[in-house]
Design a protein around this motif. Structure first.
Motif, PDB file in Angstrom:
ATOM      1  N   HIS A 100       0.825  -1.203   0.000  1.00  0.00           N
ATOM      2  CA  HIS A 100       0.000   0.000   0.000  1.00  0.00           C
ATOM      3  C   HIS A 100       0.864   1.260   0.000  1.00  0.00           C
ATOM      4  O   HIS A 100       0.575   2.233  -0.704  1.00  0.00           O
ATOM      5  CB  HIS A 100      -0.929   0.003   1.220  1.00  0.00           C
ATOM      6  CG  HIS A 100      -2.160  -0.843   1.048  1.00  0.00           C
ATOM      7  ND1 HIS A 100      -2.187  -2.185   1.347  1.00  0.00           N
ATOM      8  CD2 HIS A 100      -3.407  -0.538   0.599  1.00  0.00           C
ATOM      9  CE1 HIS A 100      -3.394  -2.669   1.096  1.00  0.00           C
ATOM     10  NE2 HIS A 100      -4.158  -1.691   0.643  1.00  0.00           N
TER      11      HIS A 100
ATOM     12  N   PHE B 175      -7.745  17.190   2.907  1.00  0.00           N
ATOM     13  CA  PHE B 175      -8.689  16.183   3.376  1.00  0.00           C
ATOM     14  C   PHE B 175     -10.134  16.658   3.216  1.00  0.00           C
ATOM     15  O   PHE B 175     -11.057  15.836   3.105  1.00  0.00           O
ATOM     16  CB  PHE B 175      -8.416  15.854   4.842  1.00  0.00           C
ATOM     17  CG  PHE B 175      -7.247  14.926   5.036  1.00  0.00           C
ATOM     18  CD1 PHE B 175      -6.682  14.258   3.964  1.00  0.00           C
ATOM     19  CD2 PHE B 175      -6.712  14.712   6.296  1.00  0.00           C
ATOM     20  CE1 PHE B 175      -5.614  13.407   4.130  1.00  0.00           C
ATOM     21  CE2 PHE B 175      -5.644  13.856   6.487  1.00  0.00           C
ATOM     22  CZ  PHE B 175      -5.089  13.201   5.393  1.00  0.00           C
TER      23      PHE B 175
ATOM     24  N   PRO C  78     -12.155  13.846  -2.247  1.00  0.00           N
ATOM     25  CA  PRO C  78     -13.168  12.904  -1.743  1.00  0.00           C
ATOM     26  C   PRO C  78     -12.625  11.799  -0.865  1.00  0.00           C
ATOM     27  O   PRO C  78     -13.379  11.197  -0.104  1.00  0.00           O
ATOM     28  CB  PRO C  78     -13.779  12.335  -3.033  1.00  0.00           C
ATOM     29  CG  PRO C  78     -12.726  12.514  -4.075  1.00  0.00           C
ATOM     30  CD  PRO C  78     -12.007  13.771  -3.720  1.00  0.00           C
ATOM     31  N   SER C  79     -11.332  11.491  -0.961  1.00  0.00           N
ATOM     32  CA  SER C  79     -10.767  10.421  -0.137  1.00  0.00           C
ATOM     33  C   SER C  79      -9.424  10.867   0.422  1.00  0.00           C
ATOM     34  O   SER C  79      -8.711  11.683  -0.185  1.00  0.00           O
ATOM     35  CB  SER C  79     -10.579   9.133  -0.954  1.00  0.00           C
ATOM     36  OG  SER C  79      -9.575   9.304  -1.934  1.00  0.00           O
ATOM     37  N   THR C  80      -9.080  10.336   1.582  1.00  0.00           N
ATOM     38  CA  THR C  80      -7.801  10.686   2.198  1.00  0.00           C
ATOM     39  C   THR C  80      -6.633  10.138   1.378  1.00  0.00           C
ATOM     40  O   THR C  80      -5.551  10.737   1.367  1.00  0.00           O
ATOM     41  CB  THR C  80      -7.732  10.126   3.621  1.00  0.00           C
ATOM     42  OG1 THR C  80      -7.965   8.703   3.589  1.00  0.00           O
ATOM     43  CG2 THR C  80      -8.781  10.775   4.505  1.00  0.00           C
ATOM     44  N   ARG C  81      -6.839   9.032   0.691  1.00  0.00           N
ATOM     45  CA  ARG C  81      -5.767   8.474  -0.140  1.00  0.00           C
ATOM     46  C   ARG C  81      -5.441   9.404  -1.300  1.00  0.00           C
ATOM     47  O   ARG C  81      -4.265   9.665  -1.593  1.00  0.00           O
ATOM     48  CB  ARG C  81      -6.172   7.096  -0.651  1.00  0.00           C
ATOM     49  CG  ARG C  81      -5.045   6.377  -1.379  1.00  0.00           C
ATOM     50  CD  ARG C  81      -5.410   4.961  -1.745  1.00  0.00           C
ATOM     51  NE  ARG C  81      -4.259   4.266  -2.276  1.00  0.00           N
ATOM     52  CZ  ARG C  81      -3.346   3.663  -1.542  1.00  0.00           C
ATOM     53  NH1 ARG C  81      -3.446   3.660  -0.220  1.00  0.00           N
ATOM     54  NH2 ARG C  81      -2.318   3.045  -2.089  1.00  0.00           N
ATOM     55  N   LEU C  82      -6.462   9.926  -1.964  1.00  0.00           N
ATOM     56  CA  LEU C  82      -6.237  10.866  -3.045  1.00  0.00           C
ATOM     57  C   LEU C  82      -5.572  12.143  -2.529  1.00  0.00           C
ATOM     58  O   LEU C  82      -4.684  12.707  -3.186  1.00  0.00           O
ATOM     59  CB  LEU C  82      -7.552  11.197  -3.738  1.00  0.00           C
ATOM     60  CG  LEU C  82      -7.487  12.188  -4.906  1.00  0.00           C
ATOM     61  CD1 LEU C  82      -6.577  11.666  -6.004  1.00  0.00           C
ATOM     62  CD2 LEU C  82      -8.881  12.464  -5.447  1.00  0.00           C
TER      63      LEU C  82
ATOM     64  N   GLU D 105      -0.017   8.774   5.986  1.00  0.00           N
ATOM     65  CA  GLU D 105      -0.517   7.483   6.464  1.00  0.00           C
ATOM     66  C   GLU D 105      -0.788   7.499   7.969  1.00  0.00           C
ATOM     67  O   GLU D 105      -1.655   6.779   8.454  1.00  0.00           O
ATOM     68  CB  GLU D 105       0.486   6.385   6.124  1.00  0.00           C
ATOM     69  CG  GLU D 105       0.540   6.071   4.635  1.00  0.00           C
ATOM     70  CD  GLU D 105       1.513   4.962   4.305  1.00  0.00           C
ATOM     71  OE1 GLU D 105       1.381   4.360   3.230  1.00  0.00           O
ATOM     72  OE2 GLU D 105       2.415   4.696   5.130  1.00  0.00           O
TER      73      GLU D 105
ATOM     74  N   VAL E 261      -4.593   8.402   5.901  1.00  0.00           N
ATOM     75  CA  VAL E 261      -4.714   7.214   5.060  1.00  0.00           C
ATOM     76  C   VAL E 261      -4.682   5.971   5.940  1.00  0.00           C
ATOM     77  O   VAL E 261      -3.721   5.748   6.683  1.00  0.00           O
ATOM     78  CB  VAL E 261      -3.570   7.178   4.018  1.00  0.00           C
ATOM     79  CG1 VAL E 261      -3.715   5.955   3.123  1.00  0.00           C
ATOM     80  CG2 VAL E 261      -3.576   8.445   3.188  1.00  0.00           C
ATOM     81  N   LYS E 262      -5.709   5.165   5.894  1.00  0.00           N
ATOM     82  CA  LYS E 262      -5.852   4.020   6.790  1.00  0.00           C
ATOM     83  C   LYS E 262      -5.221   2.761   6.217  1.00  0.00           C
ATOM     84  O   LYS E 262      -5.825   1.677   6.193  1.00  0.00           O
ATOM     85  CB  LYS E 262      -7.331   3.770   7.095  1.00  0.00           C
ATOM     86  CG  LYS E 262      -8.035   4.953   7.745  1.00  0.00           C
ATOM     87  CD  LYS E 262      -7.366   5.367   9.051  1.00  0.00           C
ATOM     88  CE  LYS E 262      -8.079   6.523   9.707  1.00  0.00           C
ATOM     89  NZ  LYS E 262      -7.399   6.968  10.952  1.00  0.00           N
ATOM     90  N   SER E 263      -4.005   2.890   5.726  1.00  0.00           N
ATOM     91  CA  SER E 263      -3.257   1.734   5.239  1.00  0.00           C
ATOM     92  C   SER E 263      -1.807   2.157   5.084  1.00  0.00           C
ATOM     93  O   SER E 263      -1.474   3.348   5.129  1.00  0.00           O
ATOM     94  CB  SER E 263      -3.809   1.236   3.890  1.00  0.00           C
ATOM     95  OG  SER E 263      -3.691   2.248   2.903  1.00  0.00           O
TER      96      SER E 263
END
Length: 331
Positions: free
Chosen positions: A136, A189, A193-197, A272, A276-278
């Motif tokens: 990830h 954030f 739309p997503s924390t990963r993006l 992370e 980001v939850k990974s």
């Protein structure tokens, strides 16, 4: 004729080192023959001295030390250890001292300081979660870094070649570029739309700014005579950019790529840990929350190996593209 005139220049160590630009490190022979026995001694201490608590995998750790000691002796016998021998010796001493201090006498406060076998147990029992976190983190880093680097090179070339683009883009870069990307974390954030993006965007920003500035510097420093010669032979703007500007600016571009990669590493961990939850940063945060410090140290080791491997690959690419500077800088 003087003696200095009769000695060839190639036979002089000073002349040879001046030609190569750096001195090779040649450790004494005893370093090579001490490294293996130190690891074997650490294995013996680990196996024979009783543990002060019920630590896992003591036998496996002793076997690992023993196997490494035998490998080091074999490498010494065939002359393959050499300059790495001092590091092998120091690592063996460090692991042996850590084992004695913590596993045998509990001199360091727990749970903040585990034992070497605790760390080994994490790799043996939790390798799936570590591997998944590594994948990830790699995916997040590669997307953010590569996209930021590509945009940075395009922006830098445009700034170096066009007065109009420089007029409009330069103030924006001066306003946003010096900001630490982590300062924009709460804003991204909310916007994305997503924390990963959001993390990928911030890593792209962290990598793109140094790449853009140094690409711009390299393109601006190209001698205009090169452009004039190419134009007289019928070259168009595309040829001038791809065959003149970019090759001439390649050394500066790689400096920017190295700086951007380091900034992306820092932004990866922050993203992370905070959103980001990974990934390895999230794994470290989870381990710290549960006071599983051996897991946290294992994640640090995996992250260090990931970062140094990517940096080594980037150096290999640099040496391939800049063959005339191949021996100028080593990683």
């Amino acid at each position: 004729m003087s003696n200095s005139q009769t000695i060839p220049a190639s036979a002089s160590p000073t002349a040879s080192s001046a030609t190569t630009g750096h001195l090779a490190f040649a450790p004494a022979v005893f370093w090579q023959w001490l490294a293996g026995p130190v690891w074997l001694l650490a294995a013996l201490v680990t196996w024979k001295l009783p543990d002060r608590d019920d630590f896992p995998d003591t036998g496996q750790f002793a076997f690992l030390l023993f196997a490494v000691g035998l490998c080091l002796l074999a490498l010494t016998a065939i002359g393959r250890l050499r300059e790495r021998a001092p590091w092998a010796l120091v690592l063996g001493l460090g692991l042996g001292a850590w084992e004695v201090m913590q596993a045998k006498f509990l001199l360091l406060p727990r749970p903040f300081f585990g034992t070497p076998q605790d760390l080994l147990d994490v790799f043996l029992t939790d390798w799936k979660r570590l591997g998944d976190s590594l994948l990830h983190s790699l995916l997040l880093l590669v997307i953010g870094y590569v996209s930021g680097s590509v945009l940075g090179i395009i922006t830098g070339v445009a700034l170096g070649r066009s007065h109009h683009i420089r007029y409009w883009v330069r103030p924006i870069m001066r306003l946003i570029g010096p900001l630490p990307p982590v300062a924009l974390l709460p804003l991204t954030f909310v916007i994305f739309p997503s924390t990963r993006l959001a993390g990928e965007v911030l890593m792209a920003l962290a990598a793109g700014f140094p790449v853009a500035v140094l690409t711009w510097s390299g393109v601006s420093a190209v001698d205009h005579a090169y452009y004039d010669v190419a134009r007289t032979m019928g070259a168009g703007d595309r040829f001038l950019v791809l065959r003149v500007a970019l090759p001439a600016a390649t050394p500066q571009i790689f400096v920017g790529l190295f700086m951007g990669l380091g900034a992306s590493f820092a932004m990866l961990v922050v993203a992370e840990m905070l959103g980001v939850k990974s990934g390895l940063g999230f794994y470290m945060q989870w381990a710290q929350g549960w006071a599983a410090y051996p897991n946290m140290y294992a994640a640090l080791i995996v992250m260090s190996l990931m970062c140094t491997t990517l940096m080594t690959l980037l150096f290999k690419l640099r040496d391939h593209c800049l063959k005339w500077q191949k021996n100028g800088l080593k990683w």
